[in-house]
Design a protein around this motif. Structure first.
Motif, mmCIF file in Angstrom:
data_model
loop_
_atom_site.group_PDB
_atom_site.id
_atom_site.type_symbol
_atom_site.label_atom_id
_atom_site.label_comp_id
_atom_site.label_asym_id
_atom_site.label_seq_id
_atom_site.Cartn_x
_atom_site.Cartn_y
_atom_site.Cartn_z
ATOM 1 N N ASN A 1 0.823 -1.209 0.000
ATOM 2 C CA ASN A 1 0.000 0.000 0.000
ATOM 3 C C ASN A 1 0.857 1.259 0.000
ATOM 4 O OD1 ASN A 1 -2.343 -1.464 -0.022
ATOM 5 N ND2 ASN A 1 -2.659 -1.361 2.185
ATOM 6 N N TYR B 1 -12.983 4.402 5.079
ATOM 7 C CA TYR B 1 -12.498 4.471 3.710
ATOM 8 C C TYR B 1 -13.619 4.114 2.738
ATOM 9 C CZ TYR B 1 -9.796 3.234 -0.469
ATOM 10 O OH TYR B 1 -9.298 3.142 -1.746
ATOM 11 N N GLY C 1 -13.453 3.171 -0.431
ATOM 12 C CA GLY C 1 -13.186 2.034 -1.308
ATOM 13 C C GLY C 1 -13.162 2.370 -2.781
ATOM 14 N N GLU D 1 -6.160 5.108 -0.093
ATOM 15 C CA GLU D 1 -6.631 4.717 1.228
ATOM 16 C C GLU D 1 -5.875 5.421 2.350
ATOM 17 O OE1 GLU D 1 -7.479 0.620 3.810
ATOM 18 O OE2 GLU D 1 -6.605 0.531 1.795
ATOM 19 N N ARG E 1 -6.308 9.633 1.460
ATOM 20 C CA ARG E 1 -7.700 9.994 1.172
ATOM 21 C C ARG E 1 -7.759 11.134 0.146
ATOM 22 N NH1 ARG E 1 -10.832 7.634 5.283
ATOM 23 N NH2 ARG E 1 -9.616 5.854 6.014
#
Length: 297
Positions: A206, A258, A260, A266, A269
């Motif tokens: 991530n 979140y 999605g 994530e 934002r």
């Protein structure tokens, strides 16, 4: 033998002119055995070196009429269209069978490299067994922008018992980068694969995807190689800290859950948008950015 959509286009495609360039560009972005990839119109225009959308569309239509390109999903908004090379699925190219198992001197049958036949290279090798193929192209290195990884798992360091090798560790990252719309060439040296695998295990996918997305959005020139991110900041990413489950963390921090959305990062934002001049900028997600809570209050 290795799966290679690029070599299928070189060896088997009937396309010509701009259609062939479009096919080569699409094949360069392929990362899955299904030979499916999302390609934006602006990316294709850059590949064809043309400011004309009509030229890019004609090139795609010519490839589609040949049956060598399929449109699985049309582009909508900022989401590029999904294409497939149906005839390249399962295509394998032969490599010189007498090449050493390590793959370090694998001789590929790529086009335009046939100045000396493979069997002639074998006969000219010295009796001592030393490799005499220095003038022949090394697989992956003769085409630096090829989307197919140039090194097989055998070429990477032998993994410890029960532990995946670097090539396997990097596969989820390649998938996540492609799904995030970041299509780059993964032609790298074995040491680069090992470095990226270490970062995947230390910093997490991530964080690496988020860094790549932000870097690509602010880069002055198109990013074409994964090694750009490796040397530009991945190595400096901090280790993944022990975190609470996302729901508990959001509750304690007061952040909205979140949303999605694939366009929303994530971690930060933030979303991206592109103006009429093709310039991209970041803006807070209207669904889950912390500022949404403040504005609602």
């Amino acid at each position: 033998m290795t799966l290679d959509a690029m070599h299928w286009v070189w060896d088997q495609s009937q396309s010509k002119g701009n259609a062939r360039i479009a096919m080569l560009y699409v094949a360069d972005q392929v990362r899955t055995p299904a030979c499916e990839v999302r390609v934006g119109q602006r990316e294709l225009m850059r590949a064809l070196n043309t400011p004309s959308k009509d030229t890019a569309e004609k090139a795609l239509k010519a490839a589609i009429l040949l049956g060598e390109l399929q449109v699985l999903e049309s582009g909508t908004g900022r989401r590029p269209a999904l294409y497939k090379l149906p005839k390249a699925v399962g295509f394998v190219r032969q490599s010189v069978r007498s090449a050493p198992e390590s793959g370090a001197q694998e001789i590929a049958t790529a086009p335009e490299s046939g100045a000396q036949a493979a069997d002639q290279g074998l006969r000219s090798a010295p009796d001592s067994g030393a490799q005499g193929f220095r003038s022949a192209p090394v697989s992956g290195r003769s085409a630096p922008e090829s989307g197919a990884p140039p090194h097989s798992p055998k070429e990477l360091a032998t993994p410890e018992a029960g532990k995946p090798d670097a090539f396997q560790i990097c596969q989820p990252l390649i998938t996540a980068m492609t799904q995030a719309g970041i299509t780059v060439s993964w032609s790298m040296q074995p040491k680069d694969w090992l470095d990226i695998a270490d970062i995947v295990e230390r910093a997490g996918i991530n964080a690496m995807v988020a860094f790549a997305r932000d870097t690509k959005a602010t880069a002055r020139q198109p990013v074409r190689y994964a090694t750009f991110f490796l040397r530009g900041g991945w190595k400096g990413l901090p280790p993944v800290a022990a975190q609470l489950p996302a729901q508990s963390q959001n509750t304690q921090s007061g952040r909205p859950p979140y949303c999605g959305d694939p366009d929303c990062d994530e971690i930060s934002r933030l979303r991206q948008r592109e103006d009429d001049n093709g310039l991209r900028s970041l803006y807070p997600c209207p669904d889950c950015h912390p500022s949404r809570k403040d504005s609602a209050a």
